[in-house]
Design an enzyme around this catalytic site. Structure first.
Site, PDB file in Angstrom:
ATOM      1  N   ASP A  17      30.392  58.711  44.960  1.00  0.00           N
ATOM      2  CA  ASP A  17      30.295  58.569  43.501  1.00  0.00           C
ATOM      3  C   ASP A  17      29.483  59.719  42.893  1.00  0.00           C
ATOM      4  O   ASP A  17      28.575  59.503  42.085  1.00  0.00           O
ATOM      5  CB  ASP A  17      29.686  57.203  43.132  1.00  0.00           C
ATOM      6  CG  ASP A  17      30.540  56.058  43.674  1.00  0.00           C
ATOM      7  OD1 ASP A  17      31.768  56.140  43.572  1.00  0.00           O
ATOM      8  OD2 ASP A  17      29.962  55.101  44.214  1.00  0.00           O
ATOM      9  N   ASN A  50      42.805  49.172  36.778  1.00  0.00           N
ATOM     10  CA  ASN A  50      42.741  50.505  36.158  1.00  0.00           C
ATOM     11  C   ASN A  50      44.074  51.233  36.295  1.00  0.00           C
ATOM     12  O   ASN A  50      44.488  51.941  35.378  1.00  0.00           O
ATOM     13  CB  ASN A  50      41.600  51.326  36.768  1.00  0.00           C
ATOM     14  CG  ASN A  50      40.262  50.997  36.135  1.00  0.00           C
ATOM     15  OD1 ASN A  50      40.006  51.360  34.992  1.00  0.00           O
ATOM     16  ND2 ASN A  50      39.424  50.270  36.864  1.00  0.00           N
ATOM     17  N   HIS A 107      33.697  54.910  38.105  1.00  0.00           N
ATOM     18  CA  HIS A 107      32.676  54.149  38.836  1.00  0.00           C
ATOM     19  C   HIS A 107      31.920  53.243  37.851  1.00  0.00           C
ATOM     20  O   HIS A 107      31.557  53.690  36.757  1.00  0.00           O
ATOM     21  CB  HIS A 107      31.709  55.111  39.529  1.00  0.00           C
ATOM     22  CG  HIS A 107      30.635  54.398  40.267  1.00  0.00           C
ATOM     23  ND1 HIS A 107      30.877  53.697  41.433  1.00  0.00           N
ATOM     24  CD2 HIS A 107      29.319  54.228  39.989  1.00  0.00           C
ATOM     25  CE1 HIS A 107      29.753  53.135  41.849  1.00  0.00           C
ATOM     26  NE2 HIS A 107      28.792  53.446  40.994  1.00  0.00           N
ATOM     27  N   SER A 123      31.308  55.305  34.403  1.00  0.00           N
ATOM     28  CA  SER A 123      31.409  56.764  34.297  1.00  0.00           C
ATOM     29  C   SER A 123      32.712  57.245  34.917  1.00  0.00           C
ATOM     30  O   SER A 123      33.183  56.686  35.910  1.00  0.00           O
ATOM     31  CB  SER A 123      30.270  57.441  35.088  1.00  0.00           C
ATOM     32  OG  SER A 123      29.008  56.918  34.742  1.00  0.00           O
ATOM     33  N   ARG A 172      37.184  54.566  49.582  1.00  0.00           N
ATOM     34  CA  ARG A 172      36.878  55.418  50.725  1.00  0.00           C
ATOM     35  C   ARG A 172      36.281  56.724  50.197  1.00  0.00           C
ATOM     36  O   ARG A 172      36.616  57.149  49.088  1.00  0.00           O
ATOM     37  CB  ARG A 172      38.136  55.738  51.539  1.00  0.00           C
ATOM     38  CG  ARG A 172      38.808  54.528  52.134  1.00  0.00           C
ATOM     39  CD  ARG A 172      37.896  53.728  53.041  1.00  0.00           C
ATOM     40  NE  ARG A 172      37.364  54.504  54.123  1.00  0.00           N
ATOM     41  CZ  ARG A 172      37.667  54.317  55.412  1.00  0.00           C
ATOM     42  NH1 ARG A 172      38.511  53.375  55.755  1.00  0.00           N
ATOM     43  NH2 ARG A 172      37.117  55.052  56.348  1.00  0.00           N
ATOM     44  N   ASN A 205      37.110  60.277  39.395  1.00  0.00           N
ATOM     45  CA  ASN A 205      36.874  58.917  39.881  1.00  0.00           C
ATOM     46  C   ASN A 205      36.261  58.105  38.752  1.00  0.00           C
ATOM     47  O   ASN A 205      35.527  58.637  37.924  1.00  0.00           O
ATOM     48  CB  ASN A 205      35.887  58.974  41.062  1.00  0.00           C
ATOM     49  CG  ASN A 205      35.509  57.601  41.595  1.00  0.00           C
ATOM     50  OD1 ASN A 205      36.365  56.735  41.760  1.00  0.00           O
ATOM     51  ND2 ASN A 205      34.229  57.401  41.874  1.00  0.00           N
TER      52      ASN A 205
HETATM   53  C1  GAR Z   1      36.524  49.244  39.200  1.00  0.00           C
HETATM   54  O1  GAR Z   1      35.467  48.504  38.638  1.00  0.00           O
HETATM   55  C2  GAR Z   1      36.079  50.651  39.542  1.00  0.00           C
HETATM   56  O2  GAR Z   1      35.166  51.176  38.601  1.00  0.00           O
HETATM   57  C3  GAR Z   1      35.420  50.439  40.882  1.00  0.00           C
HETATM   58  O3  GAR Z   1      36.295  49.555  41.552  1.00  0.00           O
HETATM   59  C4  GAR Z   1      36.902  48.693  40.579  1.00  0.00           C
HETATM   60  C5  GAR Z   1      38.390  48.708  40.804  1.00  0.00           C
HETATM   61  O4  GAR Z   1      39.025  47.755  40.001  1.00  0.00           O
HETATM   62  N1  GAR Z   1      35.250  51.665  41.603  1.00  0.00           N
HETATM   63  C6  GAR Z   1      34.192  51.914  42.382  1.00  0.00           C
HETATM   64  O5  GAR Z   1      33.323  51.104  42.602  1.00  0.00           O
HETATM   65  C7  GAR Z   1      34.162  53.301  43.009  1.00  0.00           C
HETATM   66  N2  GAR Z   1      32.917  53.538  43.629  1.00  0.00           N
HETATM   67  P1  GAR Z   1      40.594  47.787  39.814  1.00  0.00           P
HETATM   68  O6  GAR Z   1      41.188  47.818  41.225  1.00  0.00           O
HETATM   69  O7  GAR Z   1      40.918  46.519  39.099  1.00  0.00           O
HETATM   70  O8  GAR Z   1      40.945  49.013  39.021  1.00  0.00           O
END
Ligand code: GAR
Length: 202
Positions: free
Chosen positions: A137, A13, A101, A128, A83, A99
């Site tokens: 979240d 991301n 999620h 989201s 975190r 954020n």
């Molecule tokens: C993503 O899928 C994001 O939505 C999730 O971690 C991943 C990070 O991927 N976030 C959560 O679960 C937050 N509660 P990335 O490091 O390749 O961006």
């Protein structure tokens, strides 16, 4: 608009944000894992970055605050930051932290969202973007993207299908905020001047 991005891992991301930068610029990356691929990516792209050991979260948040005060970003983006930030920290930057999620919040906060969606025989899944308060979240949902769950889907196939949609959702949402199409007025979220009653579908 300058943004500070918090990460913990792969950083796909973060990469999407760096490749987009439509009206915004990633000015600093904060990471709580020294070995994270995303931190390496920030270094390779020449983005100023700070590794913060989060074993003492109070101390870690104080270092993060110092970075934020120096950068004065318009927005703080949690992009795979694993975190939970304290209520003190989130209150200090109220309506400034978002954020992403991988679930259709308020359903499935926390980990293993893809498997939990399959276990519950859901036909729809998604991701989201939301404002962050001091809960996991949790906070006002701004935008969502949806995918259909197919009978042969696994947690891995859902994660693979969703991640590219996450990238679009996050870059698009940050772009809208940076370009002032999404903003806070009179204590509620507005999209192109009108109150946003339900999450924006992207
Ligand atoms: C993503 O899928 C994001 O939505 C999730 O971690 C991943 C990070 O991927 N976030 C959560 O679960 C937050 N509660 P990335 O490091 O390749 O961006």
């Amino acid at each position: 608009m300058k943004i500070v991005v918090f990460i913990s891992g792969r950083g796909s991301n973060l990469k999407a944000l760096l490749d987009d930068e439509n009206g915004y610029k990633v000015s600093h990356v904060i990471c709580n894992k020294r070995e994270a691929k995303g931190l390496q990516l920030a270094q390779n792209r020449g983005v100023t970055n700070t590794y913060i050991d989060w074993s003492n979260s109070k101390q870690a948040e104080s270092i993060a605050s110092t970075v934020i005060e120096e950068e004065t970003p318009g927005l703080i983006v949690l992009a795979g930051f694993m975190r939970i930030l304290s209520t003190e920290f989130t209150a200090k930057y109220k309506n400034k932290i978002i954020n992403i999620h991988p679930s259709l919040l308020p359903d499935y906060p926390g980990l293993n969202t893809h498997q939990r969606v399959l276990d519950d025989n859901k036909s729809m899944h998604g991701a989201s973007v939301h404002f962050v308060d001091g809960l996991l979240d949790h906070g006002q949902v701004i935008s969502q993207t949806h995918i259909k769950v197919q009978p042969n889907d696994t947690a891995t196939s859902l994660a693979n299908k969703l991640i590219s949609k996450e990238h679009k959702l996050l870059t698009h949402t940050v772009g809208l905020i940076a370009n002032q199409q999404l903003n806070w007025e009179n204590n509620s979220l507005h999209y192109t001047g009108k109150p946003l009653e339900a999450p924006l579908v992207i």
